[in-house]
Motif scaffolding. Structure first.
Motif, PDB file in Angstrom:
ATOM      1  N   ASP A 154       5.802 -17.406  -1.881  1.00 14.42           N
ATOM      2  CA  ASP A 154       4.999 -16.704  -0.882  1.00 14.42           C
ATOM      3  C   ASP A 154       5.586 -15.336  -0.556  1.00 14.42           C
ATOM      4  O   ASP A 154       4.857 -14.349  -0.460  1.00 14.42           O
ATOM      5  N   ALA A 155       6.901 -15.280  -0.408  1.00 15.81           N
ATOM      6  CA  ALA A 155       7.551 -14.000  -0.113  1.00 15.81           C
ATOM      7  C   ALA A 155       7.405 -13.039  -1.290  1.00 15.81           C
ATOM      8  O   ALA A 155       7.142 -11.854  -1.100  1.00 15.81           O
ATOM      9  N   ARG A 156       7.581 -13.549  -2.496  1.00 16.42           N
ATOM     10  CA  ARG A 156       7.402 -12.685  -3.677  1.00 16.42           C
ATOM     11  C   ARG A 156       5.983 -12.161  -3.741  1.00 16.42           C
ATOM     12  O   ARG A 156       5.760 -10.979  -4.028  1.00 16.42           O
ATOM     13  N   GLN A 157       5.022 -13.017  -3.491  1.00 17.99           N
ATOM     14  CA  GLN A 157       3.626 -12.588  -3.535  1.00 17.99           C
ATOM     15  C   GLN A 157       3.350 -11.517  -2.486  1.00 17.99           C
ATOM     16  O   GLN A 157       2.607 -10.564  -2.742  1.00 17.99           O
ATOM     17  N   LYS A 158       3.944 -11.651  -1.301  1.00 13.46           N
ATOM     18  CA  LYS A 158       3.779 -10.637  -0.256  1.00 13.46           C
ATOM     19  C   LYS A 158       4.387  -9.315  -0.728  1.00 13.46           C
ATOM     20  O   LYS A 158       3.788  -8.242  -0.563  1.00 13.46           O
ATOM     21  N   ALA A 159       5.571  -9.369  -1.314  1.00 12.80           N
ATOM     22  CA  ALA A 159       6.196  -8.146  -1.827  1.00 12.80           C
ATOM     23  C   ALA A 159       5.336  -7.520  -2.915  1.00 12.80           C
ATOM     24  O   ALA A 159       5.141  -6.299  -2.934  1.00 12.80           O
ATOM     25  N   TYR A 160       4.815  -8.332  -3.823  1.00 12.61           N
ATOM     26  CA  TYR A 160       3.942  -7.805  -4.883  1.00 12.61           C
ATOM     27  C   TYR A 160       2.718  -7.115  -4.282  1.00 12.61           C
ATOM     28  O   TYR A 160       2.308  -6.042  -4.726  1.00 12.61           O
ATOM     29  N   GLN A 161       2.136  -7.757  -3.286  1.00  7.74           N
ATOM     30  CA  GLN A 161       0.952  -7.198  -2.626  1.00  7.74           C
ATOM     31  C   GLN A 161       1.276  -5.841  -2.001  1.00  7.74           C
ATOM     32  O   GLN A 161       0.510  -4.882  -2.145  1.00  7.74           O
ATOM     33  N   MET A 162       2.410  -5.748  -1.337  1.00  6.02           N
ATOM     34  CA  MET A 162       2.786  -4.496  -0.688  1.00  6.02           C
ATOM     35  C   MET A 162       3.078  -3.405  -1.721  1.00  6.02           C
ATOM     36  O   MET A 162       2.706  -2.244  -1.534  1.00  6.02           O
ATOM     37  N   VAL A 163       3.713  -3.784  -2.819  1.00  8.48           N
ATOM     38  CA  VAL A 163       3.980  -2.824  -3.894  1.00  8.48           C
ATOM     39  C   VAL A 163       2.664  -2.313  -4.474  1.00  8.48           C
ATOM     40  O   VAL A 163       2.509  -1.106  -4.712  1.00  8.48           O
ATOM     41  N   ARG A 164       1.725  -3.202  -4.691  1.00  7.26           N
ATOM     42  CA  ARG A 164       0.423  -2.770  -5.226  1.00  7.26           C
ATOM     43  C   ARG A 164      -0.284  -1.820  -4.258  1.00  7.26           C
ATOM     44  O   ARG A 164      -0.872  -0.820  -4.684  1.00  7.26           O
ATOM     45  N   GLN A 165      -0.225  -2.131  -2.962  1.00  4.21           N
ATOM     46  CA  GLN A 165      -0.839  -1.233  -1.974  1.00  4.21           C
ATOM     47  C   GLN A 165      -0.163   0.131  -1.981  1.00  4.21           C
ATOM     48  O   GLN A 165      -0.834   1.157  -1.944  1.00  4.21           O
ATOM     49  N   PHE A 166       1.161   0.110  -2.035  1.00  7.52           N
ATOM     50  CA  PHE A 166       1.889   1.379  -2.090  1.00  7.52           C
ATOM     51  C   PHE A 166       1.465   2.173  -3.325  1.00  7.52           C
ATOM     52  O   PHE A 166       1.150   3.367  -3.239  1.00  7.52           O
ATOM     53  N   ALA A 167       1.475   1.519  -4.481  1.00  5.99           N
ATOM     54  CA  ALA A 167       1.139   2.198  -5.739  1.00  5.99           C
ATOM     55  C   ALA A 167      -0.267   2.778  -5.693  1.00  5.99           C
ATOM     56  O   ALA A 167      -0.491   3.917  -6.132  1.00  5.99           O
ATOM     57  N   GLN A 168      -1.193   2.033  -5.156  1.00  7.43           N
ATOM     58  CA  GLN A 168      -2.575   2.507  -5.054  1.00  7.43           C
ATOM     59  C   GLN A 168      -2.639   3.774  -4.198  1.00  7.43           C
ATOM     60  O   GLN A 168      -3.304   4.742  -4.575  1.00  7.43           O
ATOM     61  N   ARG A 169      -1.952   3.780  -3.093  1.00 10.95           N
ATOM     62  CA  ARG A 169      -1.982   4.945  -2.206  1.00 10.95           C
ATOM     63  C   ARG A 169      -1.274   6.150  -2.834  1.00 10.95           C
ATOM     64  O   ARG A 169      -1.741   7.275  -2.720  1.00 10.95           O
ATOM     65  N   PHE A 170      -0.147   5.894  -3.491  1.00 13.68           N
ATOM     66  CA  PHE A 170       0.582   6.998  -4.121  1.00 13.68           C
ATOM     67  C   PHE A 170      -0.260   7.609  -5.242  1.00 13.68           C
ATOM     68  O   PHE A 170      -0.372   8.826  -5.359  1.00 13.68           O
ATOM     69  N   LYS A 171      -0.869   6.749  -6.058  1.00 11.74           N
ATOM     70  CA  LYS A 171      -1.720   7.257  -7.150  1.00 11.74           C
ATOM     71  C   LYS A 171      -2.918   8.016  -6.607  1.00 11.74           C
ATOM     72  O   LYS A 171      -3.330   9.017  -7.195  1.00 11.74           O
TER      73      LYS A 171
END
Length: 154
Positions: A74-91
């Motif tokens: 669950d914690a890994r999935q939350k981290a993955y989700q946050m990384v994806r959100q960050f990447a989307q915003r940066f791109k």
């Protein structure tokens, strides 16, 4: 000075892009500055000066992992989700996550590194990428407006 300005100042003082972003947030997550600098040391210049994923981005990924990650799924999935959100915003802001694309030159080559220096990209572009990464981290920390389900964490 806020965290965004502190990250930019550290970059301008000579830290790598990854170190500048990670160290500012790591201190607030219980990691002292010298340790944060060592942990993120290999990520600058697009991961080891390979001009791959921007160091400001990978520094932010470390922050998100520290804040949201863990050993359980669950914690890994939350981290993955946050990384994806960050990447989307940066791109969305910059069009890419890759150092060589962001800079318009490949700093893993002598010619590309010289081009970066000749064009003054460290101060003109990279400091802005550090600022963008820190701003996005700040945005991701803000709670979502009521009724908006984009899973941003407080």
């Amino acid at each position: 000075m806020n965290r965004i300005d502190t990250a930019v100042a550290r970059f301008e003082e000579g830290c790598s892009c990854a170190q500048a972003v990670f160290s500012v947030y790591a201190e607030q997550l219980g990691i002292d500055r010298p340790t944060a600098m060592r942990v993120s040391a290999g990520l600058g210049g697009g991961m080891g000066m390979m001009a791959e994923t921007c160091g400001a981005v990978t520094g932010a990924y470390l922050v998100l992992g520290m804040k949201h990650g863990g050993e359980d799924n669950d914690a890994r999935q939350k981290a993955y989700q946050m990384v994806r959100q960050f990447a989307q915003r940066f791109k969305a802001r910059r069009g890419s996550l890759l150092c060589k694309e962001l800079m318009g030159c490949d700093i893993s080559t002598p010619e590309g590194l010289q081009s970066m220096r000749d064009r003054g990209l460290r101060s003109s572009l990279c400091s802005q990428l550090v600022r963008d990464a820190a701003q996005i981290l700040e945005e991701l920390e803000r709670p979502s407006p009521a009724g908006v389900g984009d899973d941003r964490s407080p």
